[in-house]
Design a protein around this motif. Sequence first.
Motif, mmCIF file in Angstrom:
data_model
loop_
_atom_site.group_PDB
_atom_site.id
_atom_site.type_symbol
_atom_site.label_atom_id
_atom_site.label_comp_id
_atom_site.label_asym_id
_atom_site.label_seq_id
_atom_site.Cartn_x
_atom_site.Cartn_y
_atom_site.Cartn_z
ATOM 1 N N ILE A 21 -12.234 -67.894 -1.761
ATOM 2 C CA ILE A 21 -10.971 -67.260 -1.403
ATOM 3 C C ILE A 21 -10.999 -65.812 -1.894
ATOM 4 O O ILE A 21 -11.226 -65.556 -3.089
ATOM 5 C CB ILE A 21 -9.785 -68.013 -2.035
ATOM 6 C CG1 ILE A 21 -9.839 -69.487 -1.612
ATOM 7 C CG2 ILE A 21 -8.458 -67.397 -1.623
ATOM 8 C CD1 ILE A 21 -9.044 -70.390 -2.505
ATOM 9 N N TRP A 22 -10.764 -64.878 -0.962
ATOM 10 C CA TRP A 22 -10.883 -63.451 -1.259
ATOM 11 C C TRP A 22 -9.555 -62.747 -1.010
ATOM 12 O O TRP A 22 -8.820 -63.083 -0.087
ATOM 13 C CB TRP A 22 -11.954 -62.806 -0.384
ATOM 14 C CG TRP A 22 -13.323 -63.393 -0.527
ATOM 15 C CD1 TRP A 22 -13.815 -64.503 0.114
ATOM 16 C CD2 TRP A 22 -14.376 -62.915 -1.362
ATOM 17 N NE1 TRP A 22 -15.112 -64.736 -0.267
ATOM 18 C CE2 TRP A 22 -15.483 -63.776 -1.169
ATOM 19 C CE3 TRP A 22 -14.499 -61.837 -2.238
ATOM 20 C CZ2 TRP A 22 -16.688 -63.597 -1.834
ATOM 21 C CZ3 TRP A 22 -15.702 -61.652 -2.886
ATOM 22 C CH2 TRP A 22 -16.783 -62.522 -2.691
ATOM 23 N N LEU A 23 -9.273 -61.743 -1.840
ATOM 24 C CA LEU A 23 -8.089 -60.896 -1.678
ATOM 25 C C LEU A 23 -8.565 -59.458 -1.528
ATOM 26 O O LEU A 23 -9.371 -58.967 -2.325
ATOM 27 C CB LEU A 23 -7.163 -61.010 -2.892
ATOM 28 C CG LEU A 23 -5.906 -60.142 -2.874
ATOM 29 C CD1 LEU A 23 -4.918 -60.652 -1.816
ATOM 30 C CD2 LEU A 23 -5.235 -60.125 -4.249
ATOM 31 N N GLY A 24 -8.078 -58.765 -0.478
ATOM 32 C CA GLY A 24 -8.531 -57.398 -0.252
ATOM 33 C C GLY A 24 -7.454 -56.512 0.341
ATOM 34 O O GLY A 24 -6.400 -56.975 0.767
ATOM 35 N N GLU A 25 -7.739 -55.220 0.372
ATOM 36 C CA GLU A 25 -6.870 -54.223 0.985
ATOM 37 C C GLU A 25 -7.368 -53.970 2.415
ATOM 38 O O GLU A 25 -8.577 -53.869 2.640
ATOM 39 C CB GLU A 25 -6.902 -52.913 0.195
ATOM 40 C CG GLU A 25 -6.529 -53.048 -1.270
ATOM 41 C CD GLU A 25 -5.039 -53.182 -1.464
ATOM 42 O OE1 GLU A 25 -4.287 -52.755 -0.567
ATOM 43 O OE2 GLU A 25 -4.622 -53.725 -2.515
ATOM 44 N N THR A 26 -6.440 -53.868 3.363
ATOM 45 C CA THR A 26 -6.847 -53.681 4.757
ATOM 46 C C THR A 26 -7.553 -52.350 4.967
ATOM 47 O O THR A 26 -8.332 -52.194 5.898
ATOM 48 C CB THR A 26 -5.637 -53.788 5.698
ATOM 49 O OG1 THR A 26 -4.628 -52.871 5.266
ATOM 50 C CG2 THR A 26 -5.067 -55.194 5.681
#
Length: 222
Positions: free
Chosen positions: A152-157
Amino acid sequence: PRILGEHPGGVQAVAISPDGARVVTGGLLGDVRSWSVADGTSRVLVAAGGASIYLLKFSPSADALLVVREMGPSLVVDLISGGKPREIDTGLGMALGVAATRNFEPVLVAKDQDLRSASEPQRLVHHFDRPVSLLRATRDGNQYVAVANSRIWLGETRGDAPRMIGEYPALAKWIDLSPDEHWIVVGGYGLDLWLYDVKNDKARWLRGHSDAVYGVSFAPDG
C-alpha cells in the motif's frame, strides 16, 4: 449482521449513501443496484452486460454516483433524474484503476505497473515494481493511495515518489479512504480487514471473514 439482499452474479464493489439510507452494489456482470437499508427493496441503476464494476462512489450531496468499470469509460449516474449515465473517458482504454476527486474529475489512471495523469495520459506519475490493482484519490485530488499486489503506497499526484505505508497479508481486492482521509481500510484474499493509519504508518487488524473480502466502505460519519 442482517442480509440486505442478493446481487445476482456476485458483488465486486459497494458504497453507502451519505445519509446512510441506501447501499449500492456493483456486480461482476456489469450491473449496479441500489438497495434500501430500511426494507431491502432494490432497483437497477446500470443494466448488466458491460465490464465488471470496480468502484462505486457517491457525490457528497448523494445526487450522483460514480461507476468505474474494469474496462472502458467510467460512468456518472444521475440519481435524481434517472437519465442515461454520462461517460467519462480516461483516454487509456482498459484501466485497472481510476482515482477521481469528490466532483468526479479523473486525476490518475493505473494501467499495469504505470500510474499516469488522467488529463495528460502521456505523463508518467510513477512506475511501480508490481501491477497496480487498486487506486484512490483524496477529495482535492492532491494525494493518492495505490495498491500494487499487497503493498500500500501513499503519494502526491505531482510530487516525489510515493512511500509504502503498509502491506496487506495477501492479495488486496478492495480499499476505502475514511471521510477524514486519516485511515485506509483494506480487504482481500487474506480473509481479513486491516486498518492503516495514513499519518503514522501503523496498522491494526479489524476482523476476520470466512471468505475473501470483495468490498468494504466507510459510513459517512467515519
